[in-house]
Design a protein around this motif. Structure first.
Motif, PDB file in Angstrom:
ATOM      1  N   THR A  16       1.076  -1.341  -0.030  1.00  0.00           N
ATOM      2  CA  THR A  16      -0.268  -0.238   0.039  1.00  0.00           C
ATOM      3  C   THR A  16       0.725   1.190   0.145  1.00  0.00           C
ATOM      4  OG1 THR A  16      -2.005  -1.288   1.372  1.00  0.00           O
ATOM      5  CG2 THR A  16      -1.653   0.796   1.290  1.00  0.00           C
ATOM      6  N   HIS A  17       2.138   0.810   0.756  1.00  0.00           N
ATOM      7  CA  HIS A  17       2.754   2.586   0.755  1.00  0.00           C
ATOM      8  C   HIS A  17       4.092   2.180   0.632  1.00  0.00           C
ATOM      9  CE1 HIS A  17       5.372   5.243   3.192  1.00  0.00           C
ATOM     10  NE2 HIS A  17       3.505   6.310   3.367  1.00  0.00           N
ATOM     11  N   TRP A  18       5.040   3.379   0.069  1.00  0.00           N
ATOM     12  CA  TRP A  18       6.472   2.829  -0.924  1.00  0.00           C
ATOM     13  C   TRP A  18       7.289   2.463   0.305  1.00  0.00           C
ATOM     14  CZ3 TRP A  18       6.627   3.129  -5.567  1.00  0.00           C
ATOM     15  CH2 TRP A  18       5.498   3.451  -6.603  1.00  0.00           C
ATOM     16  N   ASP A  27       9.813  -2.449   6.600  1.00  0.00           N
ATOM     17  CA  ASP A  27       8.681  -3.042   5.975  1.00  0.00           C
ATOM     18  C   ASP A  27       8.346  -3.490   4.849  1.00  0.00           C
ATOM     19  OD1 ASP A  27       7.210  -1.704   7.964  1.00  0.00           O
ATOM     20  OD2 ASP A  27       6.711   0.285   6.502  1.00  0.00           O
ATOM     21  N   TYR A  28       9.567  -3.246   4.235  1.00  0.00           N
ATOM     22  CA  TYR A  28      10.002  -4.112   2.940  1.00  0.00           C
ATOM     23  C   TYR A  28      10.675  -5.478   2.561  1.00  0.00           C
ATOM     24  CZ  TYR A  28      13.288  -5.752  -0.893  1.00  0.00           C
ATOM     25  OH  TYR A  28      13.922  -6.881  -2.373  1.00  0.00           O
ATOM     26  N   GLU A 111      -5.828   7.952 -10.490  1.00  0.00           N
ATOM     27  CA  GLU A 111      -5.792   7.710  -9.252  1.00  0.00           C
ATOM     28  C   GLU A 111      -6.600   6.361  -8.540  1.00  0.00           C
ATOM     29  OE1 GLU A 111      -9.298  10.627  -8.220  1.00  0.00           O
ATOM     30  OE2 GLU A 111      -7.785  12.261  -8.864  1.00  0.00           O
ATOM     31  N   ALA A 112      -6.102   5.248  -8.856  1.00  0.00           N
ATOM     32  CA  ALA A 112      -6.136   3.980  -8.837  1.00  0.00           C
ATOM     33  C   ALA A 112      -6.095   3.468  -7.857  1.00  0.00           C
ATOM     34  CB  ALA A 112      -6.645   2.683 -10.211  1.00  0.00           C
ATOM     35  N   SER A 113      -4.469   3.811  -7.735  1.00  0.00           N
ATOM     36  CA  SER A 113      -3.771   3.104  -7.128  1.00  0.00           C
ATOM     37  C   SER A 113      -2.388   3.780  -5.726  1.00  0.00           C
ATOM     38  CB  SER A 113      -2.506   2.019  -7.871  1.00  0.00           C
ATOM     39  OG  SER A 113      -1.248   1.590  -6.933  1.00  0.00           O
ATOM     40  N   SER A 114      -2.647   3.741  -4.334  1.00  0.00           N
ATOM     41  CA  SER A 114      -1.713   4.614  -4.177  1.00  0.00           C
ATOM     42  C   SER A 114       0.212   4.670  -4.562  1.00  0.00           C
ATOM     43  CB  SER A 114      -1.552   4.638  -2.773  1.00  0.00           C
ATOM     44  OG  SER A 114      -1.342   3.418  -2.781  1.00  0.00           O
ATOM     45  N   LEU A 115      -0.103   3.499  -5.380  1.00  0.00           N
ATOM     46  CA  LEU A 115       1.526   3.180  -5.668  1.00  0.00           C
ATOM     47  C   LEU A 115       1.886   3.223  -7.861  1.00  0.00           C
ATOM     48  CD1 LEU A 115       2.297   0.346  -3.995  1.00  0.00           C
ATOM     49  CD2 LEU A 115       2.610   2.807  -3.095  1.00  0.00           C
ATOM     50  N   ALA A 116       0.624   4.730  -7.931  1.00  0.00           N
ATOM     51  CA  ALA A 116       0.567   4.448  -9.668  1.00  0.00           C
ATOM     52  C   ALA A 116       1.577   5.313  -9.926  1.00  0.00           C
ATOM     53  CB  ALA A 116      -0.451   5.138  -9.827  1.00  0.00           C
ATOM     54  N   HIS A 117       2.077   4.319 -10.945  1.00  0.00           N
ATOM     55  CA  HIS A 117       3.386   5.239 -11.751  1.00  0.00           C
ATOM     56  C   HIS A 117       3.615   4.825 -12.978  1.00  0.00           C
ATOM     57  CE1 HIS A 117       5.587   2.309 -10.308  1.00  0.00           C
ATOM     58  NE2 HIS A 117       6.459   2.439 -10.711  1.00  0.00           N
ATOM     59  N   LYS A 176      -6.365  -6.591  -5.195  1.00  0.00           N
ATOM     60  CA  LYS A 176      -6.945  -5.136  -4.582  1.00  0.00           C
ATOM     61  C   LYS A 176      -7.020  -4.441  -5.498  1.00  0.00           C
ATOM     62  CE  LYS A 176      -1.889  -3.221  -5.295  1.00  0.00           C
ATOM     63  NZ  LYS A 176      -0.536  -2.868  -4.349  1.00  0.00           N
ATOM     64  N   GLU A 177      -7.389  -3.668  -4.753  1.00  0.00           N
ATOM     65  CA  GLU A 177      -8.370  -2.526  -5.259  1.00  0.00           C
ATOM     66  C   GLU A 177      -7.957  -0.721  -3.982  1.00  0.00           C
ATOM     67  OE1 GLU A 177     -12.559  -0.579  -6.595  1.00  0.00           O
ATOM     68  OE2 GLU A 177     -12.309  -2.496  -5.631  1.00  0.00           O
ATOM     69  N   GLY A 178      -7.339   0.136  -4.923  1.00  0.00           N
ATOM     70  CA  GLY A 178      -6.721   1.160  -4.040  1.00  0.00           C
ATOM     71  C   GLY A 178      -8.118   1.706  -3.814  1.00  0.00           C
ATOM     72  N   ARG A 179      -7.946   2.566  -3.066  1.00  0.00           N
ATOM     73  CA  ARG A 179      -9.123   3.466  -2.108  1.00  0.00           C
ATOM     74  C   ARG A 179      -8.069   4.869  -1.562  1.00  0.00           C
ATOM     75  NH1 ARG A 179     -13.721   0.578  -1.165  1.00  0.00           N
ATOM     76  NH2 ARG A 179     -13.527  -1.200  -2.477  1.00  0.00           N
ATOM     77  N   GLY A 180      -7.662   6.010  -2.675  1.00  0.00           N
ATOM     78  CA  GLY A 180      -6.718   7.554  -1.729  1.00  0.00           C
ATOM     79  C   GLY A 180      -5.779   6.012  -1.588  1.00  0.00           C
ATOM     80  N   GLN A 181      -5.036   6.844  -0.137  1.00  0.00           N
ATOM     81  CA  GLN A 181      -4.000   6.060  -0.171  1.00  0.00           C
ATOM     82  C   GLN A 181      -3.945   4.607   0.457  1.00  0.00           C
ATOM     83  OE1 GLN A 181      -2.795   9.418   2.397  1.00  0.00           O
ATOM     84  NE2 GLN A 181      -1.509   9.853   0.947  1.00  0.00           N
ATOM     85  N   SER A 182      -5.262   4.203   0.881  1.00  0.00           N
ATOM     86  CA  SER A 182      -5.660   2.794   1.061  1.00  0.00           C
ATOM     87  C   SER A 182      -5.755   1.977  -0.242  1.00  0.00           C
ATOM     88  CB  SER A 182      -6.403   3.247   1.950  1.00  0.00           C
ATOM     89  OG  SER A 182      -7.858   3.027   1.246  1.00  0.00           O
ATOM     90  N   THR A 183      -5.669   0.507  -0.046  1.00  0.00           N
ATOM     91  CA  THR A 183      -6.184  -0.106  -0.336  1.00  0.00           C
ATOM     92  C   THR A 183      -7.228  -1.144   0.891  1.00  0.00           C
ATOM     93  OG1 THR A 183      -4.091  -2.069   0.487  1.00  0.00           O
ATOM     94  CG2 THR A 183      -3.046  -0.392  -1.670  1.00  0.00           C
TER      95      THR A 183
END
Length: 265
Positions: A16-18, A27-28, A111-117, A176-183
């Motif tokens: 969910t988070h970088w 966390d990695y 905006e579909a993922s907090s990790l989109a790039h 999974k599905e992204g919801r803002g900064q959450s999943t």
């Protein structure tokens, strides 16, 4: 049957988070292990379907994430980067029957993922012939350029929606599905089960239906987060600075696109 499996981390279950994708962060390790489990699930699915030769590309960040000791004995693993324009499908060639992409994610600008790039954090958005480009789209076009279909992809729901629009014949599994900064995510066990089953199913039938149309005229537009990058990369051969933070590249060969992206993202 010869299968190529490219594995990323940002589209794996739970992540969910970088911090969870960065090797130096505490966390990695948990998500490195899940990345490896999802790769193993895809390998097992391919073997169930009859794959006799499998090459796995570790395609996240350093290219040194998958836990090699967890992989089956009869696969080969590509680690780190050679600098080749094929990038996340490095070592793919015309001898392969199919490509799978595991742990892939939504494109830069989504905006579909907090990790989109897309490829790096530099590009706010990349468009190919007007379509927002994810790492799936860029590399599925590359595999199709070689005549090898990308038959199965796992990752976030936003990416699955993109694939549905591009070619609904490509097998896919949203873990999974992204919801803002959450999943909202499958559990690791549920995700590996779904990937194993999806990978096996994807290798049945006419694989060539999953090929993408590779255009013979390509326009790439890149908008950078940092205006300094647009000013710098306008000097790449064939690149034009078209506005604040934006450059444009036009070619008749898709390989030229891959080579360009290798230098400017």
């Amino acid at each position: 049957m010869k299968v190529f499996i490219s594995v990323d981390i940002e589209g794996c279950a739970g992540i969910t988070h970088w911090d969870e994708a960065e090797k130096k962060h505490a966390d990695y390790p948990e998500f490195r292990e899940q990345m490896t489990r999802e790769a193993v699930a895809a390998i097992e699915g391919a073997m169930i379907a009859g794959a006799t030769e499998i090459l796995v590309k570790d395609a996240h960040s350093s290219g040194r994430n998958l836990i090699a000791s967890m992989l089956p004995a009869d696969v080969r693993l590509v680690r780190a980067w050679a600098g080749h324009p094929l990038c996340m499908v490095q070592e793919l060639d015309e001898s392969f029957d199919a490509v799978m992409m595991i742990g892939y994610h939504s494109a830069a600008g989504s905006e579909a993922s907090s990790l989109a790039h897309t490829l790096s954090h530099d590009a706010a958005e990349i468009r190919i012939n007007g379509r927002r480009a994810s790492e799936f789209f860029i590399h599925a076009l590359a595999s199709s350029m070689l005549g090898v279909p990308t038959v199965f992809v796992s990752g976030d729901q936003g990416l699955m929606q993109e694939i549905e629009e591009i070619n609904p014949h490509v097998g896919r599994c949203a873990v999974k599905e992204g919801r803002g900064q959450s999943t909202v995510s499958m559990t690791p066990a549920a995700a590996t089960k779904a990937i194993r089953e999806g990978a096996a199913q994807a290798l049945k039938g006419d694989l060539r239906q999953s090929l993408l149309h590779v255009p013979d005229h390509v326009i790439v537009e890149i908008v950078y987060s940092n205006p300094v990058l647009a000013a710098r990369h306008q000097w790449y051969p064939g690149m034009v600075h078209v506005g604040d933070r934006a450059v444009r590249f036009e070619t008749g060969q898709y390989f030229d696109v891959l080579r360009m992206l290798n230098y400017v993202t």
